[in-house]
Design an enzyme around this catalytic site. Structure first.
Site, mmCIF file in Angstrom:
data_model
loop_
_atom_site.group_PDB
_atom_site.id
_atom_site.type_symbol
_atom_site.label_atom_id
_atom_site.label_comp_id
_atom_site.label_asym_id
_atom_site.label_seq_id
_atom_site.Cartn_x
_atom_site.Cartn_y
_atom_site.Cartn_z
ATOM 1 C CE LYS A 228 -4.324 -1.642 1.981
ATOM 2 N NZ LYS A 228 -5.366 -1.373 2.962
ATOM 3 C CG ASP B 168 -8.519 0.961 2.904
ATOM 4 O OD1 ASP B 168 -9.327 0.124 2.465
ATOM 5 O OD2 ASP B 168 -7.283 0.808 2.856
#
Ligand code: ATR
Length: 280
Positions: A66, A102
């Site tokens: 990420k 997210d």
């Protein structure tokens, strides 16, 4: 012909993203396909070049890529700049654009169970890692001023508060101090790995002092009912599990790729069935 979408991470075998995205493609009569690819850190650069060359139209990014994917992308959306991490990439006109769904996914999910404006609520976040950061910055960006932290390492929470680019009145505490003053909070958000499979019996703290009617949210979705949420349920508190965050972040990625809105309900059912549970 449909497009190919995917997920890169290590490991990815257990991921439920292919199940929910492929089901949503079918439900919306799109001929696209979503495939998980196991990519080791040493192969990330080559894998990203290959995805681009093969004209994959978008992909999700999971642990451990990420952060390391950022220098390999052509552009970062504001959501990824704020979070400092990327979980979704859109391949548009030969350019790879990084997003982060997210934080927004989590906040949409939380809003779906709370009928008051989020920004008036007093919130405690347990944990100060990457997940806490994304949620904190999204909430403060949307105007929440009263968000405190507690963490095993208090200095990490203090750093996160200092780094926050949005107005806030946040404080950082140790776990036991926060436990004593839990009655101050309307929403308690658990972002650590404590209680995650296989350590099902672990809890980050006791909820005995929590306010009546408080919302207790755990971002873990395996197990769906963490020991922390079980305690919240026994105390009659409002429970919010991690399935919501998982499916909302997926739905936002799906929208970025297809401009179509998938059914959150269908996605949740697939995840809950696969985890063999019911929501609490
Ligand atoms: P993520 O990206 O999933 O948030 P992370 O960045 O590694 O993961 O952050 C993990 C968080 O869980 C941290 O807040 C960590 O506390 P420390 O900052 O003190 O390390 C917390 N955490 C992990 N294991 C823990 C444990 N056994 N007890 C308490 N907190 C724990």
């Amino acid at each position: 012909m449909g497009n190919l979408y995917g997920l890169i991470g290590s490991p990815v075998e257990q991921s439920m993203s292919p199940d929910i995205h492929n089901d949503a493609f079918r439900a919306l009569q799109l001929e696209h396909y979503y495939q998980a690819f196991h990519v080791l850190p040493t192969n990330l650069e080559e894998a990203v070049r290959a995805l681009k060359l093969l004209n994959i139209k978008g992909f999700n990014v999971t642990i451990p890529h990420k952060l390391s994917i950022i220098p390999l992308l052509d552009e970062l959306d504001e959501s990824a700049q704020i979070a400092g991490a990327v979980n979704t990439v859109v391949h548009l006109n030969g350019r790879l654009i990084g997003y982060n769904t997210d934080g927004n996914g989590y906040v949409s999910s939380l809003k779906s169970i709370i009928n008051k404006p989020l920004k008036d609520q007093k919130i405690l976040i347990i944990g100060a890692g990457g997940a806490a950061r994304g949620i904190y910055f999204t909430l403060t960006n949307q105007g929440s001023m009263h968000i405190d932290f507690c963490n095993r390492t208090v200095s990490k929470a203090e750093e996160l508060i200092k780094e926050c680019p949005f107005p806030n009145k946040s404080h950082a505490f140790g776990i036991s101090q926060a436990e004593q003053q839990l009655a101050d909070y309307d929403i308690i958000i658990q972002t650590t790995a404590v209680g995650m499979y296989p350590n099902r019996n672990e809890k980050p703290m006791s909820l005995r002092q929590a306010k009546r009617g408080a919302v207790v949210s755990d971002i873990i979705y395996n197990p769906i009912h963490t020991a922390f949420l079980e305690e919240a349920k026994e105390l009659g508190l409002v429970v919010h599990n991690g399935v919501g965050m998982f499916v909302h972040q997926a739905a936002l990625a799906f929208e970025l790729w297809t401009n179509q809105v998938p059914s959150i309900e269908r996605m949740s059912k697939i995840v809950i069935n696969k985890l063999g549970g019911t929501t609490c």
